[in-house]
Design a protein around this motif. Sequence first.
Motif: not given
Length: 329
Positions: A50-54, A257-263, A290-294, A297-300
């Motif tokens: 969240s801090r990175g997203e802010v 993989s989705n996180q990399d694509l979102a970045n 990107l927020g949803n992808a991150e 990753v955390i939830a999984s």
Amino acid sequence: DLAARKGLKAVDQNLKATALSTQDARDLVTEAVANAYLSIIASTARVTSSRGEVLTAQALYERARDLHAAGVSPAIDELRAQVELKMRQQQLLAAENQFAKNKLTLARVIGLPAAQSFELADAAPYAALDGIAAEQMLDRALQARADYQSLKAQLRAAELQKEAVLAQRYPTINLRGDFGVNGVNQAQLHNTFAFTAAAKVNIFDGGRIHADVAQADAIIRQRKDEIADLERSIETDIRSALLDLRSAADQVAVAQSNQDLANQTLAQARDRFSAGVTDNIEVVQAQDALGNAEEAVIASMYAHNLAKVALARAVGATETSLKQFMGTR
């Protein structure tokens, strides 16, 4: 007295069952502490994300503000970026609050005062757990589960108690002996001794003994049913935990993989916006993705670690098993 001897053995088995129940309670505490610890690790990751997203939203807002001030982009782009920044700030506040609450939960579980300040010393990085067969884990659980062994000890105690009740039909034998000296002085002492033997036979207790046997049989059937039910429960828990492990591992792979694509998408959207090719709608959408992808990753990863805790509990000897599954010493 055969009944008393059988009763003593039954008490020994009950004592063993009580000690195993204590170990089972320790395993439950270990599971609770591990779950609370992992929740804090997941909350820490969410706060960091969240801090990175802010920071990203802040940079985008400043860029949109500068472009609007220069007359290059419309005011709607600046307003849209400001709304995105406020939303990210709100998410950060919620993540920090949840992190603080999770620390309170862990402090309560491990017995620390609520006001005690502490930091986690260990992290729980993602590590796949392969090569585990359900049958192997089931055999291990039946040997290591303290609650299962406790029930088996209770069953053995019930069987011995039935034998003690049946032994009441046999006679009990009492032997008493005495040896000493008797006399008016030391020179006139004579040896004296006495020996008695008695046998006691239950004649009129047949009805009571029959009722006690019926009660013992009921307890034995109950213990066997409890053992059979626990065996099914253990197998279900092990197979369920293994399914969760495999599913969570697949979800981690897809989420990363989705996180990399979102970045990549966010980087291209920012470049297009800076070049004036498009408005910042693409940037906001890319940032949301990107927020949803991150979060995925955390939830999984969190679900994967929780499945390891559940498997350790299902297998038994939770402390040892958890260290093995987590890859720690």
